[in-house]
Scaffold this motif. Sequence first.
Motif, mmCIF file in Angstrom:
data_model
loop_
_atom_site.group_PDB
_atom_site.id
_atom_site.type_symbol
_atom_site.label_atom_id
_atom_site.label_comp_id
_atom_site.label_asym_id
_atom_site.label_seq_id
_atom_site.Cartn_x
_atom_site.Cartn_y
_atom_site.Cartn_z
ATOM 1 N N PHE A 135 28.098 2.966 0.130
ATOM 2 C CA PHE A 135 26.658 2.689 0.209
ATOM 3 C C PHE A 135 26.034 3.404 1.408
ATOM 4 O O PHE A 135 26.514 3.290 2.533
ATOM 5 N N ILE A 136 24.938 4.126 1.158
ATOM 6 C CA ILE A 136 24.225 4.863 2.190
ATOM 7 C C ILE A 136 22.817 4.289 2.360
ATOM 8 O O ILE A 136 22.082 4.140 1.378
ATOM 9 N N ARG A 137 22.446 3.942 3.587
ATOM 10 C CA ARG A 137 21.059 3.646 3.900
ATOM 11 C C ARG A 137 20.473 4.883 4.573
ATOM 12 O O ARG A 137 20.949 5.311 5.624
ATOM 13 N N PHE A 138 19.457 5.432 3.957
ATOM 14 C CA PHE A 138 18.881 6.699 4.413
ATOM 15 C C PHE A 138 17.453 6.441 4.873
ATOM 16 O O PHE A 138 16.596 6.035 4.091
ATOM 17 N N SER A 139 17.197 6.680 6.144
ATOM 18 C CA SER A 139 15.854 6.556 6.705
ATOM 19 C C SER A 139 15.217 7.936 6.742
ATOM 20 O O SER A 139 15.679 8.833 7.450
ATOM 21 N N VAL A 140 14.151 8.104 5.973
ATOM 22 C CA VAL A 140 13.543 9.416 5.795
ATOM 23 C C VAL A 140 12.523 9.676 6.896
ATOM 24 O O VAL A 140 11.632 8.861 7.144
ATOM 25 N N GLY A 141 12.653 10.833 7.534
ATOM 26 C CA GLY A 141 11.785 11.190 8.650
ATOM 27 C C GLY A 141 10.587 12.021 8.234
ATOM 28 O O GLY A 141 10.179 12.025 7.068
ATOM 29 N N ALA A 142 10.057 12.739 9.205
ATOM 30 C CA ALA A 142 8.824 13.504 8.997
ATOM 31 C C ALA A 142 9.074 15.003 8.936
ATOM 32 O O ALA A 142 8.163 15.802 9.150
ATOM 33 N N GLU A 143 10.302 15.395 8.637
ATOM 34 C CA GLU A 143 10.600 16.820 8.514
ATOM 35 C C GLU A 143 9.838 17.425 7.323
ATOM 36 O O GLU A 143 9.309 16.699 6.471
ATOM 37 N N ASP A 144 9.812 18.749 7.253
ATOM 38 C CA ASP A 144 9.268 19.387 6.053
ATOM 39 C C ASP A 144 10.122 18.973 4.860
ATOM 40 O O ASP A 144 11.365 19.055 4.906
ATOM 41 N N PRO A 145 9.498 18.514 3.780
ATOM 42 C CA PRO A 145 10.286 17.994 2.665
ATOM 43 C C PRO A 145 11.241 19.015 2.071
ATOM 44 O O PRO A 145 12.362 18.667 1.663
ATOM 45 N N GLU A 146 10.840 20.278 2.014
ATOM 46 C CA GLU A 146 11.716 21.311 1.460
ATOM 47 C C GLU A 146 13.003 21.437 2.274
ATOM 48 O O GLU A 146 14.102 21.574 1.711
ATOM 49 N N ASP A 147 12.877 21.389 3.592
ATOM 50 C CA ASP A 147 14.050 21.491 4.449
ATOM 51 C C ASP A 147 14.954 20.271 4.298
ATOM 52 O O ASP A 147 16.184 20.387 4.220
ATOM 53 N N ARG A 185 0.829 -1.204 0.000
ATOM 54 C CA ARG A 185 0.000 0.000 0.000
ATOM 55 C C ARG A 185 0.866 1.258 0.000
ATOM 56 O O ARG A 185 0.513 2.276 -0.582
ATOM 57 N N ARG A 186 1.959 1.189 0.710
ATOM 58 C CA ARG A 186 2.925 2.283 0.795
ATOM 59 C C ARG A 186 4.301 1.647 0.775
ATOM 60 O O ARG A 186 4.467 0.491 1.152
ATOM 61 N N PHE A 187 5.326 2.411 0.384
ATOM 62 C CA PHE A 187 6.592 1.802 0.025
ATOM 63 C C PHE A 187 7.710 1.983 1.044
ATOM 64 O O PHE A 187 8.863 1.666 0.760
ATOM 65 N N GLY A 188 7.398 2.497 2.208
ATOM 66 C CA GLY A 188 8.403 2.574 3.251
ATOM 67 C C GLY A 188 9.180 3.873 3.270
ATOM 68 O O GLY A 188 9.084 4.697 2.359
ATOM 69 N N SER A 189 9.981 4.031 4.307
ATOM 70 C CA SER A 189 10.683 5.288 4.542
ATOM 71 C C SER A 189 12.177 5.202 4.253
ATOM 72 O O SER A 189 12.914 6.142 4.548
ATOM 73 N N VAL A 190 12.645 4.097 3.690
ATOM 74 C CA VAL A 190 14.083 3.901 3.498
ATOM 75 C C VAL A 190 14.452 4.023 2.015
ATOM 76 O O VAL A 190 13.804 3.433 1.154
#
Length: 378
Positions: free
Chosen positions: A351-363, A297-302
């Motif tokens: 190689f970078i694993r990046f976990s995306v948070g809930a910050e404002d996307p522009e920032d 349903r959704r693709f995750g935050s990584v």
Amino acid sequence: MAHDWGDGTRAVRAGLPEPEKYAAALPGPVFAAHYHLPGEPTGPYTYGRDENPTWTHLERAIAELEAPDPGSAVETVVFASGMAALSGVLFSQLRSGDVVVLPSDGYQALALLREQLEAYGIEVRTAPTGGDAQLDVLEGARLLWIETPSNPGLDVCDVRRLVKAAHSQGTLVAVDNTLATPFGQRPLELGADFSVASGTKGLTGHGDVLLGHVTCRDAGLAAAVRRWRKVVGAIPGPMEAWLAHRSLATLHLRVERQCANALALAAALAERSDVAGLRYPGLPGDPSYAVAAGQMRRFGSVVSFTLPDRQRAERFLEALRLVDDATSFGGVRSTAERRGRWGGDDVPEGFIRFSVGAEDPEDLLADVLHALEAAAAQ
């Protein structure tokens, strides 16, 4: 009573007891090693290692979120950590002489479990997640362990296809759903026997709780997992369980924001010539997109990607200001790390694993792009 609610409503209502006048909507944690127990021990709570009312509320909540549909009878068992939950499935189901199939590109600690399984006389076979390669080594297995999307490479396998093949020969299927969370993917809905996850990551989402869970549709399988928890004592503390339940109320909000941010970041990284090996299952054009779109349903935050070398990766991480260099994922605060520093993953040095948070996307995007430019300029 089952309700056909949307994800947001399910998140804020999951596991709550019936309203009681003057009582809290979500009762506080119950700290108890023992309970008053006159007469025969026939009640639900007898000793603190066996059950706790705070666990009960959380287990009901997670079961509601993991259920294939509102009327499904599923059971959840909560654990002290994701590794405890993972071990609870493997060691409650496997015996000497059994065969288990694990992903060769999965969670780094699977290698430790492999050593222990083999010490107990269990044959361990491995194959990559991508291309449903585990099918090639499935014959005669007692249990198939799937991790999709895989961590950290973000490959995806066709869960329905693997389940069908496994069940046709009597093989049980467990899916590590840590990266997706129940709002990204419901393994039981796809036919799996076990949905397993580290609640430390996206489920609780604040980087302050260690927790794990196993959810099953079969009461007998759940009983075996629960017995293993009792035998080894891999139980969560009541405070951790309460914090986890409290955090579930915002799971839908967090997942929506983090997945949107992750897609925006992946799209921005796709435009960079200094970024190679970009992976995000929700990005059209990703090798896993077609399969992922059919079961998630959704693709995750990584998001994962590779910079030219170790030095460039380390300069990139040092230049970030909104992103912590840390080894977890799924939290409201973005984190990233150079996975090669641990030595257990088959990944390039950059190689970078990046976990995306809930910050404002522009920032967030501005910070990442600035750090990439700063890393390239040195």
